[in-house]
Design a protein around this motif. Structure first.
Motif, mmCIF file in Angstrom:
data_model
loop_
_atom_site.group_PDB
_atom_site.id
_atom_site.type_symbol
_atom_site.label_atom_id
_atom_site.label_comp_id
_atom_site.label_asym_id
_atom_site.label_seq_id
_atom_site.Cartn_x
_atom_site.Cartn_y
_atom_site.Cartn_z
ATOM 1 N N ASP A 140 -10.928 -8.346 -39.863
ATOM 2 C CA ASP A 140 -9.918 -8.812 -38.904
ATOM 3 C C ASP A 140 -10.409 -10.059 -38.171
ATOM 4 O O ASP A 140 -9.683 -11.056 -38.063
ATOM 5 N N VAL A 199 -0.462 -13.300 -37.170
ATOM 6 C CA VAL A 199 0.401 -12.190 -36.718
ATOM 7 C C VAL A 199 1.758 -12.728 -36.256
ATOM 8 O O VAL A 199 2.804 -12.203 -36.655
ATOM 9 N N ILE A 246 5.838 -6.288 -35.906
ATOM 10 C CA ILE A 246 4.668 -5.441 -35.635
ATOM 11 C C ILE A 246 4.154 -5.704 -34.222
ATOM 12 O O ILE A 246 3.925 -6.851 -33.844
ATOM 13 N N HIS A 247 3.993 -4.643 -33.480
ATOM 14 C CA HIS A 247 3.411 -4.709 -32.138
ATOM 15 C C HIS A 247 2.098 -3.946 -32.202
ATOM 16 O O HIS A 247 2.092 -2.722 -32.342
ATOM 17 N N LEU A 248 1.011 -4.682 -32.115
ATOM 18 C CA LEU A 248 -0.313 -4.071 -32.235
ATOM 19 C C LEU A 248 -0.654 -3.263 -30.990
ATOM 20 O O LEU A 248 -0.231 -3.602 -29.884
ATOM 21 N N LYS A 249 -1.441 -2.211 -31.215
ATOM 22 C CA LYS A 249 -1.920 -1.398 -30.095
ATOM 23 C C LYS A 249 -2.950 -2.216 -29.328
ATOM 24 O O LYS A 249 -3.545 -3.157 -29.860
ATOM 25 N N GLU A 302 -6.246 -3.790 -30.825
ATOM 26 C CA GLU A 302 -6.095 -3.882 -32.280
ATOM 27 C C GLU A 302 -5.860 -5.348 -32.651
ATOM 28 O O GLU A 302 -5.031 -6.008 -32.052
ATOM 29 N N ARG A 303 -6.599 -5.851 -33.646
ATOM 30 C CA ARG A 303 -6.417 -7.247 -34.064
ATOM 31 C C ARG A 303 -5.447 -7.317 -35.237
ATOM 32 O O ARG A 303 -4.582 -8.154 -35.290
ATOM 33 N N LEU A 304 -5.641 -6.417 -36.222
ATOM 34 C CA LEU A 304 -4.729 -6.256 -37.355
ATOM 35 C C LEU A 304 -4.564 -4.758 -37.565
ATOM 36 O O LEU A 304 -5.408 -3.976 -37.157
ATOM 37 N N ASN A 305 -3.476 -4.364 -38.214
ATOM 38 C CA ASN A 305 -3.316 -2.965 -38.616
ATOM 39 C C ASN A 305 -3.260 -2.944 -40.146
ATOM 40 O O ASN A 305 -3.404 -3.982 -40.794
ATOM 41 N N LEU A 326 -0.747 -5.391 -41.735
ATOM 42 C CA LEU A 326 -1.162 -6.783 -41.610
ATOM 43 C C LEU A 326 -2.362 -7.091 -42.505
ATOM 44 O O LEU A 326 -2.444 -8.177 -43.075
#
Length: 177
Positions: free
Chosen positions: A87, A98, A111-114, A117-120, A123
């Motif tokens: 990431d 993103v 996508i809304h990251l937690k 979090e950089r990528l999920n 992503l």
């Protein structure tokens, strides 16, 4: 006069291109060093693990060894380290990935990251596609998922594309260019 202006413009453009090449080479060197460092760290971890296994075997601590080898905590930790490193490296190369990725999706599917979090997973799959790795089995192998999981993520994401579903991945490949 006209030829001199053209030559001056060409020289300026060549200077820009040379600057871009120097920057690209510096990035390559940085990532080669990162890659070598990671490989060296993993070799060291394997050697350490091997020493620990030998020691426990020689001391007859088989149940302790079996318990250690049955635990997934070491692998989970290494996988999380791998994701974090990927990431960070990817987002250093493509800092707006993103946002640009989300602009390709319907607003309700973005996508809304937690927090933190950089990528999920989704992503990361498309980050690999951006890097030119498009084979689902290769992506599955790199991210440690089943091919079916990768296929499902790809299909679901393409179904949420703002524009044509068929050209979605080609558009993703142009992010950051």
């Amino acid at each position: 006069g006209h030829t001199n202006n053209e030559l001056q413009q060409l020289n300026e453009r060549m200077g820009e291109i040379n600057s871009e090449l120097r920057e690209a080479n510096a990035v390559k060197e940085e990532y080669i060093a990162l890659f070598l460092s990671m490989c060296s760290d993993y070799i060291e971890k394997l050697m350490s693990m091997q020493r620990g296994i030998r020691r426990k075997l020689s001391q007859g601590k088989l149940s302790e060894l079996e318990s250690e080898l049955s635990s997934s905590s070491l692998m989970d930790e290494e996988l999380n380290n791998f994701y974090e490193m990927f990431d960070n490296a990817f987002l250093q190369l493509y800092p707006n990935f993103v946002e640009e990725f989300n602009m390709q999706l319907k607003p309700e599917s973005r996508i809304h990251l937690k927090n933190g979090e950089r990528l999920n997973t989704e992503l990361r799959i498309f980050a690999l596609i951006r890097l030119g790795i498009t084979d689902s089995s290769r992506i599955a192998s790199l991210l440690r998922y089943s091919v079916n999981t990768i296929y499902n993520y790809r299909a679901r994401t393409k179904n949420n594309a703002l524009a044509s579903r068929d050209s979605f991945e080609e558009r993703i490949k142009t992010i950051g260019k």
